[in-house]
Design a protein around this motif. Structure first.
Motif, short mmCIF file in Angstrom:
data_model
loop_
_atom_site.label_atom_id
_atom_site.label_comp_id
_atom_site.label_asym_id
_atom_site.label_seq_id
_atom_site.Cartn_x
_atom_site.Cartn_y
_atom_site.Cartn_z
N LYS A 61 54.58 89.47 -66.68
CA LYS A 61 54.49 88.01 -66.86
C LYS A 61 54.53 87.62 -68.34
O LYS A 61 53.81 86.73 -68.78
CB LYS A 61 53.24 87.46 -66.17
CG LYS A 61 53.28 87.62 -64.66
CD LYS A 61 52.14 86.92 -64.00
CE LYS A 61 52.24 87.07 -62.50
NZ LYS A 61 51.17 86.41 -61.80
N THR A 62 55.39 88.30 -69.06
CA THR A 62 55.60 87.95 -70.46
C THR A 62 56.84 87.07 -70.57
O THR A 62 57.72 87.12 -69.70
CB THR A 62 55.78 89.20 -71.33
OG1 THR A 62 56.86 89.98 -70.79
CG2 THR A 62 54.52 90.04 -71.36
N ASN A 63 56.92 86.27 -71.59
CA ASN A 63 58.05 85.37 -71.85
C ASN A 63 58.40 84.50 -70.65
O ASN A 63 59.55 84.48 -70.21
CB ASN A 63 59.28 86.16 -72.30
CG ASN A 63 59.02 86.96 -73.55
OD1 ASN A 63 58.31 86.50 -74.44
ND2 ASN A 63 59.58 88.15 -73.62
N PRO A 64 57.45 83.77 -70.12
CA PRO A 64 57.78 82.89 -68.99
C PRO A 64 58.64 81.72 -69.44
O PRO A 64 58.63 81.33 -70.61
CB PRO A 64 56.41 82.40 -68.52
CG PRO A 64 55.57 82.43 -69.75
CD PRO A 64 56.06 83.62 -70.53
N THR A 65 59.39 81.18 -68.51
CA THR A 65 60.14 79.95 -68.75
C THR A 65 59.33 78.83 -68.14
O THR A 65 58.98 78.89 -66.96
CB THR A 65 61.53 80.03 -68.07
OG1 THR A 65 62.20 81.19 -68.56
CG2 THR A 65 62.35 78.80 -68.37
#
Length: 164
Positions: free
Chosen positions: A76-80
């Motif tokens: 769940k890194t760099n979510p949009t």
């Protein structure tokens, strides 16, 4: 004398009825405002989470009254993240009203492609402040009929709102 007393009584009763109607009308409008305020409070606490994953695929779409967040990796890194418009939120709430939330865990998947890696495993979770209701696993893209409309709407957010 009886005639005067009768007329006086009718006038008094008519005035009382007008006062009661005005009071009732005021209470009704106050109740409507309170119901709207209560509904807004409840909606602020609702979160819709669509999760689909398999060995090589991960997607989680989280919809709240304020935002739509898409995670494409298990860490769940760099979510949009984009804002959720009032129109989008209201459409989700309208679709949610057609679902018996407490029956989510007992819904049966219409297909079983996920059993032989034919589709990713997917779930829909509806959370509020106190409780959380999650469906049993179903095939990504093939939800149970009872939740198909809201799942399709959530998946449409990724397609329409998020530009990769």
């Amino acid at each position: 004398m009886k005639l005067i007393l009768t007329i006086f009584t009718f006038l008094l009763m008519a005035k009382e009825c007008d006062t009661n109607k005005a009071s009732l009308s005021s209470n009704t409008s106050n109740n409507n405002v309170e119901k709207t305020t209560d509904m807004e409070k409840v909606q602020k606490d609702i979160t819709l989470v669509y999760n689909a994953n398999s060995r090589g695929f991960f997607e989680e779409i989280v919809v709240t009254i304020d935002s739509i967040t898409i995670y494409t990796n298990r860490n769940k890194t760099n979510p949009t993240k984009v804002a959720c418009s009032t129109e989008d939120w209201n459409s989700c709430m309208t679709l949610l009203e057609t679902i018996e939330v407490k029956k989510l865990p007992s819904l049966e998947a219409p297909t079983k492609m996920r059993h032989y890696d034919g589709a990713a495993h997917a779930t829909l979770t509806i959370k509020n402040k106190e409780e959380s209701y999650q469906t049993s696993t179903f095939d990504h893209g093939h939800p149970p009929q009872e939740i198909k409309a809201i799942v399709d709407r959530i998946l449409l957010f990724k397609k329409d709102k998020i530009k990769h």
